[in-house]
Write a protein that holds these residues in place. Structure first.
Motif, short mmCIF file in Angstrom:
data_model
loop_
_atom_site.label_atom_id
_atom_site.label_comp_id
_atom_site.label_asym_id
_atom_site.label_seq_id
_atom_site.Cartn_x
_atom_site.Cartn_y
_atom_site.Cartn_z
N SER A 96 11.16 4.96 -21.06
CA SER A 96 12.04 4.76 -22.21
C SER A 96 11.34 4.78 -23.69
O SER A 96 11.83 5.11 -24.48
CB SER A 96 12.35 3.17 -22.15
N ALA A 97 10.02 5.10 -23.65
CA ALA A 97 9.25 5.09 -24.64
C ALA A 97 8.89 6.73 -25.10
O ALA A 97 8.15 7.11 -26.01
CB ALA A 97 8.26 4.55 -24.92
N VAL A 98 9.36 7.48 -24.31
CA VAL A 98 9.01 8.90 -24.77
C VAL A 98 10.58 9.68 -25.03
O VAL A 98 11.46 9.08 -24.88
CB VAL A 98 8.65 9.77 -23.37
N ASP A 99 10.27 11.04 -25.61
CA ASP A 99 11.64 11.74 -26.24
C ASP A 99 12.27 12.18 -25.03
O ASP A 99 11.50 12.28 -24.10
CB ASP A 99 10.92 12.65 -27.42
N THR A 151 0.73 -1.30 0.03
CA THR A 151 0.05 -0.02 0.00
C THR A 151 0.88 1.27 -0.02
O THR A 151 0.50 2.33 -0.63
CB THR A 151 -0.99 -0.01 1.15
N SER A 152 2.14 1.00 0.58
CA SER A 152 2.95 2.49 0.86
C SER A 152 3.76 2.57 -0.39
O SER A 152 4.59 3.51 -0.62
CB SER A 152 3.81 2.16 2.11
N PHE A 153 3.73 1.54 -1.35
CA PHE A 153 4.65 1.81 -2.56
C PHE A 153 3.92 1.82 -3.89
O PHE A 153 2.57 1.16 -3.80
CB PHE A 153 5.43 0.44 -2.74
N ALA A 154 4.59 2.43 -4.78
CA ALA A 154 3.72 2.37 -6.14
C ALA A 154 4.76 2.25 -7.15
O ALA A 154 5.98 2.68 -7.15
CB ALA A 154 2.87 3.75 -6.44
N ILE A 155 4.59 1.32 -8.28
CA ILE A 155 5.73 1.09 -9.20
C ILE A 155 4.97 1.15 -10.73
O ILE A 155 3.93 0.82 -10.83
CB ILE A 155 6.17 -0.39 -9.09
N VAL A 156 5.75 1.75 -11.22
CA VAL A 156 5.50 1.85 -12.99
C VAL A 156 6.58 0.71 -13.47
O VAL A 156 7.81 1.25 -13.89
CB VAL A 156 5.63 3.26 -13.34
N PRO A 157 6.08 -0.58 -13.88
CA PRO A 157 7.08 -1.38 -14.24
C PRO A 157 7.32 -1.14 -15.95
O PRO A 157 6.92 -0.31 -16.76
CB PRO A 157 6.13 -2.68 -14.22
N GLN A 158 8.21 -1.92 -16.19
CA GLN A 158 8.73 -1.96 -17.66
C GLN A 158 7.75 -2.23 -18.66
O GLN A 158 7.41 -1.65 -19.63
CB GLN A 158 10.00 -2.83 -17.75
N ASP A 159 6.92 -3.31 -18.25
CA ASP A 159 5.76 -3.97 -18.99
C ASP A 159 4.52 -3.17 -18.38
O ASP A 159 3.98 -3.65 -17.65
CB ASP A 159 5.64 -5.37 -19.02
N ASN A 160 3.99 -2.25 -19.04
CA ASN A 160 3.15 -1.45 -18.60
C ASN A 160 1.76 -2.05 -19.10
O ASN A 160 1.53 -2.56 -20.11
CB ASN A 160 2.98 0.05 -19.34
N PHE A 161 0.98 -2.27 -17.92
CA PHE A 161 -0.33 -3.13 -18.30
C PHE A 161 -1.63 -2.23 -17.83
O PHE A 161 -1.70 -1.57 -17.09
CB PHE A 161 -0.18 -4.25 -17.42
N LEU A 162 -2.29 -2.05 -19.00
CA LEU A 162 -3.61 -1.41 -18.87
C LEU A 162 -4.66 -2.16 -19.26
O LEU A 162 -4.62 -3.13 -20.02
CB LEU A 162 -3.65 -0.13 -20.08
N GLY A 216 -4.28 -1.87 -23.87
CA GLY A 216 -4.03 -0.43 -24.08
C GLY A 216 -3.55 -0.49 -25.59
O GLY A 216 -2.87 0.35 -25.85
N VAL A 217 -3.95 -1.19 -26.37
CA VAL A 217 -3.62 -1.46 -27.79
C VAL A 217 -3.83 -0.26 -28.45
O VAL A 217 -3.05 0.06 -29.62
CB VAL A 217 -4.27 -2.71 -28.36
N ASN A 218 -4.70 0.56 -28.15
CA ASN A 218 -5.01 1.82 -28.94
C ASN A 218 -4.27 2.88 -28.70
O ASN A 218 -4.16 4.23 -29.14
CB ASN A 218 -6.29 1.91 -29.26
N LEU A 219 -3.13 2.87 -27.70
CA LEU A 219 -2.36 3.88 -27.24
C LEU A 219 -0.96 3.60 -27.89
O LEU A 219 -0.41 2.23 -27.80
CB LEU A 219 -2.40 3.91 -25.86
N SER A 220 0.06 4.73 -27.90
CA SER A 220 1.30 4.47 -28.47
C SER A 220 2.12 3.97 -27.00
O SER A 220 1.59 3.94 -25.98
CB SER A 220 2.02 5.58 -28.75
N GLY A 221 3.49 3.62 -27.28
CA GLY A 221 4.17 3.07 -26.14
C GLY A 221 4.29 4.25 -25.13
O GLY A 221 4.32 3.75 -23.84
N GLY A 222 4.45 5.30 -25.64
CA GLY A 222 4.72 6.50 -24.62
C GLY A 222 3.68 6.83 -23.90
O GLY A 222 3.89 7.18 -22.86
N GLN A 223 2.51 6.94 -24.31
CA GLN A 223 1.12 7.16 -23.89
C GLN A 223 0.96 6.23 -22.55
O GLN A 223 0.39 6.62 -21.82
CB GLN A 223 -0.02 7.04 -25.03
N LYS A 224 1.00 4.82 -23.20
CA LYS A 224 0.95 3.70 -22.03
C LYS A 224 1.68 4.19 -20.75
O LYS A 224 1.30 3.92 -19.48
CB LYS A 224 1.28 2.62 -22.65
N GLN A 225 3.07 4.64 -21.12
CA GLN A 225 3.96 4.58 -19.73
C GLN A 225 3.39 5.93 -18.96
O GLN A 225 3.57 5.88 -17.91
CB GLN A 225 5.34 5.09 -20.53
#
Length: 577
Positions: free
Chosen positions: A501-504, A410-421, A470-479
């Protein structure tokens, strides 16, 4: 495990089951009265002087039997079959809860298609066993007992015994066939799991399949699996299809014997024509549940096979040991590793070796290193996805093994490499289906992750439905949607695992700038391949082959001219930093 759950369910619903079975017995008993009344009516009509009032009374009784049978059947079907549906729902919920408790290695060892088969086919087979099959069995037993008693007592004992001679043979045959069906149905379920898994993999990986022109190869693989499930189904059908014909042939012999012996008895006036008709009606009434024995045994053996599979899955215990104290703890984000080693359960070599690290509350730690150096393993060990050795990892001075897992995560949050939407709205993906966040919270989180403008560009804004993963989003948008999900939680510790990694580089710089302001006073861990993502961190560690080979600030590490400096120069040369 499953057996205990089913027993507990029966105890919880014992009243409705008891009432349902009573009405089932009444329904069967009332139905068994019909041949006797019919025979009596035929005897009344076969005499020269017909007693019309008695005939009308018998007609009234027949109508009353029909109404009573309808009412009693309606009640017991609603109670017994209804409870079977509740059992199905209860088992599915418990299975889903069990899945939620399982450790990562559980999912590494089992295929998704197999787990789906447990939740759908196997539980459905159990429901059929404890619903329709059980009802058919009880209903058939009562009908047979009442019918055989009436045949023996009211008509003729000798004729009854001779006519029912094939029944023991039927029971022995169906028992043996039932065992074969159970074995073959288990094979059907296993093949169903394999084909489900193949279909799911192909749907998820359709873009890769098309990109590598592998459609023909995948079709061939699918055809092989399809043939396997077809063969196993046909094998089971060959066994189950023997039941009904054998039973019908056996009863045909019974009817022939009845016609020969019973017909002679009518001619010799040992029994009346009405008794003979009643006897045939009882025999027909017995035949229906006996014929349905084939279906009952078929369903029962399927259910037992599925129950065995479910028992196997429920016996698997979560590998992660939770703290004995279940009380909630508020964590602030002081993290320390002491001589920490880590090896994955199936691995032979250590992923992390002798890690010593202190991360005070409010500081940002940058982790950089080559692929496979242990960056993600170090960060995710804080979530205790695997059992950790005591005295190695501390949070707020407490051993991680003494902290309840729920409080920890509960005290942690992670944004992993493999973003799942999820296949849901952007709003629900950011809020994670929680109603505790306002629209302003959603907008602030999405602005800080620089996804707000993109969301407004969608037709339905925050209510825009995302495709699978999240197939209708780009990699950067998913992140950036995933970052917004983490930010809205406002955790004590935020971990970004190569999540930019997927954003400029311009967007990366703006997001990091927002995070620096927003996360002031809170602990952050940023894992990255790009130097630019960690350059602002209070401390940077460089991992190589699972060990910390360098540590310090960006300026200090550049001066050391080690591995960090090499990476920096390579990225500068490539124009990435």
């Amino acid at each position: 495990m499953t057996d205990n759950q089913i027993l507990t369910f029966f105890k919880q619903h014992k009243f409705t089951y008891t009432v349902g079975i009573i009405f089932m017995i009444l329904s069967s008993y009332v139905q068994a009265l019909f041949p006797k009344i019919l025979g009596k009516a035929i005897d009344l009509l076969s005499v020269k002087t017909i007693n019309k009032s008695m005939v009308f009374i018998d007609i009234f009784y027949i109508a009353l039997i029909s109404i009573g049978s309808f009412v009693f059947t309606f009640v017991w079907r609603n109670l017994v079959i209804g409870n079977a549906r509740k059992l199905e729902c209860d088992l599915r919920e418990k299975l889903f809860l069990h899945f939620q408790k399982m450790s990562p290695e559980f999912y590494s060892e089992r295929k998704t298609g197999d787990l789906i088969a447990y939740a759908i086919n196997d539980i459905s087979a159990v429901r059929m066993t404890f619903g329709p099959a059980t009802a058919l069995a009880i209903n058939g037993i009562v009908l047979c007992i009442v019918s055989i008693y009436s045949m023996c007592n009211a008509i003729d004992l000798r004729l009854t015994l001779i006519t029912l001679l094939p029944i023991p043979f039927i029971v022995i045959f169906t028992t043996k066939i039932g065992k074969i069906i159970k074995i073959r149905f288990r094979r059907v379920q296993e093949n169903f799991s394999n084909i489900s898994d193949k279909v799911q993999e192909n749907i998820y990986g359709i873009r890769v399949i098309k990109a590598y022109v592998q459609e023909s190869s995948e079709i061939e693989n699918f055809e092989t699996l399809n043939k396997q499930i077809s063969d196993s189904n046909l094998s089971m059908v060959r066994a189950s299809s023997l039941l009904t014909p054998v039973i019908e042939v056996s009863f045909s012999i019974s009817f022939v014997m009845n016609l020969i012996i019973g017909g002679n008895m009518v001619l010799q006036r040992k029994i009346s024509l009405g008794d003979f008709v009643a006897f045939n009606s009882y025999l027909t009434m017995i035949m229906n549940p006996i014929v349905s024995i084939g279906r009952v045994i078929n369903v029962y053996q399927r259910g037992m096979a599925s129950l065995g599979r479910l028992n196997d899955i429920f016996k698997v215990k979560p590998q992660i040991k939770d703290a004995l104290s279940g009380s909630s703890i508020d964590l602030h984000g002081n993290i320390e590793f002491k001589d920490f080693d880590f090896i994955y359960p199936a691995a032979k070599t250590k992923s992390l070796n002798n890690i010593n690290l202190k991360l005070p509350k409010g500081h940002t730690l940058g982790i950089i290193g080559k692929t496979g150096s242990g960056k993600t393993t170090l960060a995710t060990s804080l979530f205790k996805l695997y059992n950790l050795e005591s005295g190695k990892v501390f949070i707020d001075g407490k051993d991680i093994n003494t902290i309840p897992i729920n409080s920890l995560r509960t005290s942690f949050a992670i944004v992993p490499q493999d973003n799942f939407l999820f296949s849901d709205t952007i709003k629900n993906n950011i809020s994670f289906f929680k109603d505790i966040y306002s629209q302003n919270d959603l907008e602030e989180a999405s602005k800080n992750s620089l996804i707000y403008e993109s969301i407004l560009g969608f037709k339905d804004g925050f209510e825009c439905l995302l495709g699978e993963r999240g197939v209708n989003l780009s990699g950067g948008q998913k992140q950036r949607v995933s970052i917004a999900r983490a930010l809205i939680k406002n955790p004590s510790v935020l971990i970004l695992d190569d999540s930019l990694s997927a954003v400029d580089t311009i967007t990366e710089k703006q997001v990091l700038h927002n995070l620096k302001k927003l996360r002031m006073g809170k602990t952050n861990i940023i894992i990255a391949h790009r130097i630019s993502a960690v350059a602002h961190a209070d401390e940077i560690i460089v991992l190589d082959k699972g060990s910390i080979c360098e540590r310090g600030t960006h300026t200090q590490l550049i001066k050391e001219r080690g591995l960090y400096y090499e990476i920096y120069n390579e990225q500068c040369a490539d124009g990435k930093s």
